[in-house]
Design a protein around this motif. Structure first.
Motif, PDB file in Angstrom:
ATOM      1  N   GLY A 236      37.235  52.034  32.526  1.00 44.06           N
ATOM      2  CA  GLY A 236      38.018  53.233  32.802  1.00 44.06           C
ATOM      3  C   GLY A 236      39.429  53.099  32.253  1.00 44.06           C
ATOM      4  O   GLY A 236      39.946  52.004  32.049  1.00 44.06           O
ATOM      5  N   ARG A 237      40.075  54.225  32.036  1.00 41.43           N
ATOM      6  CA  ARG A 237      41.392  54.241  31.402  1.00 41.43           C
ATOM      7  C   ARG A 237      42.466  54.809  32.320  1.00 41.43           C
ATOM      8  O   ARG A 237      42.221  55.729  33.097  1.00 41.43           O
ATOM      9  CB  ARG A 237      41.347  55.104  30.132  1.00 41.43           C
ATOM     10  CG  ARG A 237      40.378  54.602  29.029  1.00 41.43           C
ATOM     11  CD  ARG A 237      41.045  53.556  28.180  1.00 41.43           C
ATOM     12  NE  ARG A 237      40.238  53.095  27.074  1.00 41.43           N
ATOM     13  CZ  ARG A 237      40.235  53.623  25.843  1.00 41.43           C
ATOM     14  NH1 ARG A 237      40.956  54.690  25.586  1.00 41.43           N
ATOM     15  NH2 ARG A 237      39.507  53.087  24.901  1.00 41.43           N
ATOM     16  N   ILE A 238      43.668  54.253  32.198  1.00 42.15           N
ATOM     17  CA  ILE A 238      44.856  54.821  32.816  1.00 42.15           C
ATOM     18  C   ILE A 238      45.775  55.286  31.699  1.00 42.15           C
ATOM     19  O   ILE A 238      46.017  54.544  30.728  1.00 42.15           O
ATOM     20  CB  ILE A 238      45.581  53.819  33.750  1.00 42.15           C
ATOM     21  CG1 ILE A 238      46.856  54.446  34.330  1.00 42.15           C
ATOM     22  CG2 ILE A 238      45.888  52.505  33.051  1.00 42.15           C
ATOM     23  CD1 ILE A 238      47.543  53.588  35.389  1.00 42.15           C
ATOM     24  N   GLN A 256      51.849  45.418  31.362  1.00 40.88           N
ATOM     25  CA  GLN A 256      51.888  44.067  30.787  1.00 40.88           C
ATOM     26  C   GLN A 256      51.555  43.015  31.841  1.00 40.88           C
ATOM     27  O   GLN A 256      50.824  42.056  31.564  1.00 40.88           O
ATOM     28  CB  GLN A 256      53.269  43.785  30.184  1.00 40.88           C
ATOM     29  CG  GLN A 256      53.537  44.530  28.892  1.00 40.88           C
ATOM     30  CD  GLN A 256      54.933  44.283  28.361  1.00 40.88           C
ATOM     31  OE1 GLN A 256      55.850  43.887  29.101  1.00 40.88           O
ATOM     32  NE2 GLN A 256      55.130  44.505  27.074  1.00 40.88           N
ATOM     33  N   GLU A 257      52.083  43.196  33.040  1.00 38.16           N
ATOM     34  CA  GLU A 257      51.793  42.271  34.141  1.00 38.16           C
ATOM     35  C   GLU A 257      50.303  42.273  34.474  1.00 38.16           C
ATOM     36  O   GLU A 257      49.691  41.212  34.665  1.00 38.16           O
ATOM     37  CB  GLU A 257      52.603  42.681  35.369  1.00 38.16           C
ATOM     38  CG  GLU A 257      52.326  41.863  36.615  1.00 38.16           C
ATOM     39  CD  GLU A 257      53.020  42.427  37.843  1.00 38.16           C
ATOM     40  OE1 GLU A 257      52.570  42.125  38.967  1.00 38.16           O
ATOM     41  OE2 GLU A 257      53.995  43.187  37.688  1.00 38.16           O
ATOM     42  N   LEU A 258      49.706  43.463  34.521  1.00 36.46           N
ATOM     43  CA  LEU A 258      48.289  43.568  34.851  1.00 36.46           C
ATOM     44  C   LEU A 258      47.390  43.075  33.732  1.00 36.46           C
ATOM     45  O   LEU A 258      46.213  42.774  33.954  1.00 36.46           O
ATOM     46  CB  LEU A 258      47.948  45.027  35.182  1.00 36.46           C
ATOM     47  CG  LEU A 258      48.603  45.588  36.449  1.00 36.46           C
ATOM     48  CD1 LEU A 258      48.376  47.094  36.544  1.00 36.46           C
ATOM     49  CD2 LEU A 258      48.063  44.895  37.694  1.00 36.46           C
ATOM     50  N   LYS A 278      43.556  42.314  34.500  1.00 40.55           N
ATOM     51  CA  LYS A 278      42.888  43.485  35.089  1.00 40.55           C
ATOM     52  C   LYS A 278      42.716  44.602  34.069  1.00 40.55           C
ATOM     53  O   LYS A 278      41.831  45.453  34.226  1.00 40.55           O
ATOM     54  CB  LYS A 278      43.694  44.000  36.284  1.00 40.55           C
ATOM     55  CG  LYS A 278      43.666  43.075  37.489  1.00 40.55           C
ATOM     56  CD  LYS A 278      44.332  43.731  38.693  1.00 40.55           C
ATOM     57  CE  LYS A 278      44.184  42.870  39.935  1.00 40.55           C
ATOM     58  NZ  LYS A 278      44.791  43.511  41.129  1.00 40.55           N
ATOM     59  N   VAL A 279      43.573  44.611  33.054  1.00 39.14           N
ATOM     60  CA  VAL A 279      43.483  45.645  32.023  1.00 39.14           C
ATOM     61  C   VAL A 279      43.727  45.020  30.656  1.00 39.14           C
ATOM     62  O   VAL A 279      44.242  43.909  30.540  1.00 39.14           O
ATOM     63  CB  VAL A 279      44.525  46.776  32.239  1.00 39.14           C
ATOM     64  CG1 VAL A 279      44.346  47.449  33.587  1.00 39.14           C
ATOM     65  CG2 VAL A 279      45.952  46.261  32.078  1.00 39.14           C
ATOM     66  N   ARG A 280      43.357  45.770  29.640  1.00 42.49           N
ATOM     67  CA  ARG A 280      43.812  45.483  28.280  1.00 42.49           C
ATOM     68  C   ARG A 280      44.588  46.694  27.806  1.00 42.49           C
ATOM     69  O   ARG A 280      44.194  47.849  28.073  1.00 42.49           O
ATOM     70  CB  ARG A 280      42.641  45.179  27.343  1.00 42.49           C
ATOM     71  CG  ARG A 280      41.770  46.362  26.988  1.00 42.49           C
ATOM     72  CD  ARG A 280      40.741  46.009  25.918  1.00 42.49           C
ATOM     73  NE  ARG A 280      39.995  47.195  25.505  1.00 42.49           N
ATOM     74  CZ  ARG A 280      40.370  48.016  24.522  1.00 42.49           C
ATOM     75  NH1 ARG A 280      41.495  47.758  23.853  1.00 42.49           N
ATOM     76  NH2 ARG A 280      39.651  49.068  24.208  1.00 42.49           N
ATOM     77  N   ALA A 307      45.952  51.990  29.037  1.00 39.41           N
ATOM     78  CA  ALA A 307      45.337  50.697  29.306  1.00 39.41           C
ATOM     79  C   ALA A 307      43.925  50.920  29.821  1.00 39.41           C
ATOM     80  O   ALA A 307      43.623  51.968  30.398  1.00 39.41           O
ATOM     81  CB  ALA A 307      46.146  49.884  30.319  1.00 39.41           C
ATOM     82  N   GLU A 308      43.068  49.926  29.605  1.00 39.86           N
ATOM     83  CA  GLU A 308      41.662  50.015  30.005  1.00 39.86           C
ATOM     84  C   GLU A 308      41.310  48.913  30.977  1.00 39.86           C
ATOM     85  O   GLU A 308      41.681  47.751  30.777  1.00 39.86           O
ATOM     86  CB  GLU A 308      40.770  49.920  28.757  1.00 39.86           C
ATOM     87  CG  GLU A 308      39.293  50.053  29.028  1.00 39.86           C
ATOM     88  CD  GLU A 308      38.481  50.034  27.757  1.00 39.86           C
ATOM     89  OE1 GLU A 308      38.511  51.051  27.030  1.00 39.86           O
ATOM     90  OE2 GLU A 308      37.858  48.993  27.458  1.00 39.86           O
ATOM     91  N   LYS A 309      40.605  49.253  32.042  1.00 40.85           N
ATOM     92  CA  LYS A 309      40.191  48.279  33.046  1.00 40.85           C
ATOM     93  C   LYS A 309      39.177  47.316  32.436  1.00 40.85           C
ATOM     94  O   LYS A 309      38.247  47.718  31.738  1.00 40.85           O
ATOM     95  CB  LYS A 309      39.556  49.015  34.235  1.00 40.85           C
ATOM     96  CG  LYS A 309      39.149  48.132  35.419  1.00 40.85           C
ATOM     97  CD  LYS A 309      40.350  47.688  36.223  1.00 40.85           C
ATOM     98  CE  LYS A 309      39.948  47.000  37.521  1.00 40.85           C
ATOM     99  NZ  LYS A 309      39.493  47.953  38.543  1.00 40.85           N
ATOM    100  N   VAL A 310      39.349  46.022  32.694  1.00 36.45           N
ATOM    101  CA  VAL A 310      38.411  45.020  32.163  1.00 36.45           C
ATOM    102  C   VAL A 310      37.555  44.476  33.283  1.00 36.45           C
ATOM    103  O   VAL A 310      37.808  44.696  34.463  1.00 36.45           O
ATOM    104  CB  VAL A 310      39.164  43.869  31.460  1.00 36.45           C
ATOM    105  CG1 VAL A 310      39.934  44.410  30.256  1.00 36.45           C
ATOM    106  CG2 VAL A 310      40.124  43.157  32.416  1.00 36.45           C
TER     107      VAL A 310
END
Length: 310
Positions: A236-238, A256-258, A278-280, A307-310
């Motif tokens: 999923g995307r934010i 960046q932190e996530l 948690k994301v890329r 960003a995308e959830k990994v």
């Protein structure tokens, strides 16, 4: 007045956000419903669009605009700082995409009685949720000179903050400052003539600072972004659209932190933190193209981060 709003970076946002026509998507800043309606157009009848806004005018306009959407639609009044609770109420554990279009809407700027604009005469208000107690009138008339200096400096990045705060403090000794026009005139007198002739409107930064203070705009962003990522399904995307450096810095640093893996000190021989990304981060920030800037000057400072959830 109709709740109109020019949706910024619309196609870029849609292309990044909508990865599954049958998925669940959340617009955390429904506004005039421009982004939401465009998302709905890309969804199948199996899809579900959830719109959130703290402004009752936006909620009403959003419901009207989305009334004929082919997908399922839910619109709720609330602040996105309560995103987790709002999704729990709808019994939605995870979603396919979440977007934030930050800043003030065109409708809020253009309706004088909302008190957001330095271009229209109206009462000093600036509340995105009219039910909240803190207003621009309270900030301008009740905050100490030192506190005003601090917020105009921090949230407005205004070099003349100290002079502006002093002028406000002096003016309100004679009578309360009640309107946007009164405040604009005080600000103009505080800024040297040479500085007023350069750059944006002399009241722009101070009005931005007061609006941010009234609505606690920056204070809620980091936790809201983290909650959004937690509620995304894998893949999923934010999408986050920002309009000034302060909110963009929070969006950038939070993503960046996530996206970090190991956060152990560099001198540790092996990883002991067990921290996983948690994301890329997807691509570079997107900014408006010349055609959009020409058609919508308010988009000039917009920036989209994905960003995308990994």
């Amino acid at each position: 007045m109709e709740f109109a709003h020019s949706s910024v970076l619309l196609e870029a946002t849609l292309d990044a956000l909508v990865t599954d026509p049958g998925g669940i998507y959340v617009d955390c800043t429904l506004g005039g419903g421009g982004h939401a309606a465009a998302v709905a157009d890309r969804l199948s009848p199996a899809g579900w669009l959830i719109g959130i806004d703290q402004d009752p005018a936006a909620v009403q306009a959003g419901r009207s605009r989305l009334a004929n959407a082919a997908c399922r639609v839910s619109v709720a009044q609330g602040n996105f700082r309560n995103l987790g609770a709002l999704l729990d109420e709808l019994e939605v554990p995870e979603v396919t995409g979440i977007m934030f279009d930050l800043g003030v809407s065109s409708h809020q700027l253009d309706v004088a009685k909302r008190g957001f604009s330095y271009m229209h005469d109206g009462p000093l208000d600036m509340r995105m949720n009219p039910d909240e107690s803190l207003s621009a009138h309270s900030v301008v008339n009740n905050y100490s000179e030192q506190r005003l200096t601090e917020i105009i400096t921090k949230f407005g990045e205004e070099r003349w903050a100290k002079r502006i705060a002093l002028r406000i403090s002096e003016a309100r000794l004679a009578k309360k400052i009640n309107t946007t026009t009164e405040l604009v005139e005080i600000i103009k007198k505080a800024i040297p003539a040479a500085a007023r002739r350069e750059g944006p409107h002399p009241a722009k930064r101070t009005f931005q600072a007061i609006r941010i203070e009234v609505n606690n705009e920056l204070g809620i962003l980091r936790d809201a972004f983290k909650t959004a990522v937690d509620r995304l399904k894998p893949g999923g995307r934010i999408c986050i659209i920002t309009f000034h450096s302060l909110e963009d810095r929070i969006a950038k640093h939070t993503l960046q932190e996530l996206a970090k893996g190991c956060i152990c000190p560099h001198d540790f021989p092996i990883c002991v933190c067990q921290n996983k990304p948690k994301v890329r981060i997807v691509g570079k920030p997107v900014v408006p193209l010349p055609d959009e800037l020409e058609g919508n000057p308010r988009s000039r400072s917009a920036k989209l981060r994905v960003a995308e959830k990994v």
